[in-house]
Design an enzyme around this catalytic site. Sequence first.
Site, PDB file in Angstrom:
ATOM      1  N   GLY A 279      -6.722  17.890 -18.991  1.00 55.54           N
ATOM      2  CA  GLY A 279      -5.492  17.681 -18.240  1.00 55.54           C
ATOM      3  C   GLY A 279      -4.263  17.904 -19.110  1.00 55.54           C
ATOM      4  CB  SER A 280      -0.905  16.361 -18.942  1.00 57.41           C
ATOM      5  OG  SER A 280      -0.717  16.652 -17.574  1.00 57.41           O
ATOM      6  CB  THR A 281      -4.071  15.574 -23.654  1.00 56.30           C
ATOM      7  OG1 THR A 281      -5.320  16.059 -23.138  1.00 56.30           O
ATOM      8  CG2 THR A 281      -3.867  14.127 -23.240  1.00 56.30           C
ATOM      9  CG  PHE A 282      -5.432  22.092 -23.093  1.00 55.40           C
ATOM     10  CD1 PHE A 282      -6.358  21.956 -24.117  1.00 55.40           C
ATOM     11  CD2 PHE A 282      -5.152  23.366 -22.637  1.00 55.40           C
ATOM     12  CE1 PHE A 282      -6.981  23.049 -24.679  1.00 55.40           C
ATOM     13  CE2 PHE A 282      -5.767  24.485 -23.184  1.00 55.40           C
ATOM     14  CZ  PHE A 282      -6.688  24.325 -24.219  1.00 55.40           C
TER      15      PHE A 282
END
Length: 576
Positions: A279-282
């Site tokens: 998700g957004s950690t990427f």
Amino acid sequence: MQKRFILLKIILLICFASVIFRLGLIMFVEHEAYFARAKIQQIKKEEIIPKRGNIYDRMGRELAISLEKESLFIDPASLKSVQAVNVLKNYVKVNPEQIEKLSEKNIRFLWLQRKVDSDLAEKIKALKIEGVGSVIEGARFYPKGFLASHVIGFVNIDEQGMEGLERQYDQYLRAEKTLKTVTVDARGKKLSQGDLKDVKGNDVFITIDEGLQYIVEKYLDEAVKKWQASSATAIMMDPFTGEILALANRPTYDPNNLKSIKNIGIIRNRAITDLYEPGSTFKIVTATAALEEGIVKPYTKFDCSQGYIEVGGKKIKDVHRNGVLTFEEVIQKSSNVGTIKIAMMLGKEKLYQYIKKFGFGEKTGIDLPGEISGYIRAPQKWSGTSIGAIPIGQEVGVTALQILRAYSAIANGGYLVKPFVVSDIRSPDGNILYKSVIQRQKIISDKTAKIMREILKKVTEQGGTATQAKLDGNDVAGKTGTAQKYDPKTHRYSKDRFVSSFVGFIPAQNPRIAMIVVIQDSKGAHYGGVVAAPVFKAIADEALAYLNVPRDDARQKGLVVTFDTQTNEKVAVVRR
């Protein structure tokens, strides 16, 4: 009488001469043969029970040691009494039919029960049943029980490493069986203990800190219970060296009680074996690549007012509709629309290049068994929607450790480090046989890393998605992640199953620790900023106190924060 006396003298002389002759033969002719026979009777070869090397944490505290326990055996050919077998059944599991079959085949050895408690061994020996005996064997013991079980691992009944460090460094930890020579009397009683000392394997010293490990596991347990999660992972690492300071998974197990494991999946080290869509950690990959390539500046603006963007015929939405956002606000507010627009400016070839630079799609090289490489497709295999999905952490498979390593590169000034657990290995006499070497590779510039640290710090401040990760006294830099799980049955993303995560480092400008928290299938809430960020905060707050890391505001006031290990309370001390 005279004749009789002379005859007796002659007989005695003959006997005496015979004895002298025989002694002469024994002493001078047959000496070697008799000496060899005496040696066989008086000298016995006895197996030395080898002890496996110990495993210590970074402060020298014992995490795995070897004890001695008795193992019971029987001689089936001697144990013919049905009554004796019935007596044994009151203490241990016995199969009378098996004993009878082995007895008929004249089999002389069968394990009754191995590595039993001393009380049980004494009770059975007190029965004095013919054909029942015992031997001493090495037995592995883990003093801290559940603590760091996925890192340490365990051994089987024969003390062969099966999981974790016990398996990875088995060749160093195990000791080969050796025979020693002892002298015995005519009844077989030992007259000496032999000419060799105990045989012991090498000791392994690891980077894990027992105190930090305890803190991580305590708050991970609380989170799993609160959110009724199916599983969870947390890893703490030194971002500059790659030393793993703590690593925990839930569910977990006690290596001292392997029989209690009902699901074999519990022993899996999820931190390095389980893939998930990040998700957004990427999003830091896209953001870092755009900065490094000079495509954007921190205040470059992106119009996200529509609240969605269409890619390959598919609409990808933001959680909240935003207006015009600067580049740093795109990351701070975790805008999918803004991130995809940046990725399109970058192009799929460049994006893929930086994905590989950050180490995704390959193993980190950590010295633990079972690590997988993750999953990322080459650009030529991307679909029409991939340029929209991949930048926001979909269509990729990563491990928690891979994500943590990527953020550590931001924290340490642009270096991709190789994580490791073992710091050194020492022989029983103290010689260092192996010492770890810090390995790192420059992947981005200091300037880009510095800008990203500032942006990630704003994620935890007012207006960011991770305000619940913010600490009192120390700046936190990090990023939330909320990813829907892909359902292989429906071939769609699930609406009620999520991976919630937060990854970051602290203090933001001079990081001492980098950490990731990943919680699977939470109930009641699913956003990373709500589920995982508070866990990060709780762990970091106590960990910094444990490490005596000064507060950012304390540095300005001339204070030093110390940690009282007896009361588990923080103490502020004026620096003199």
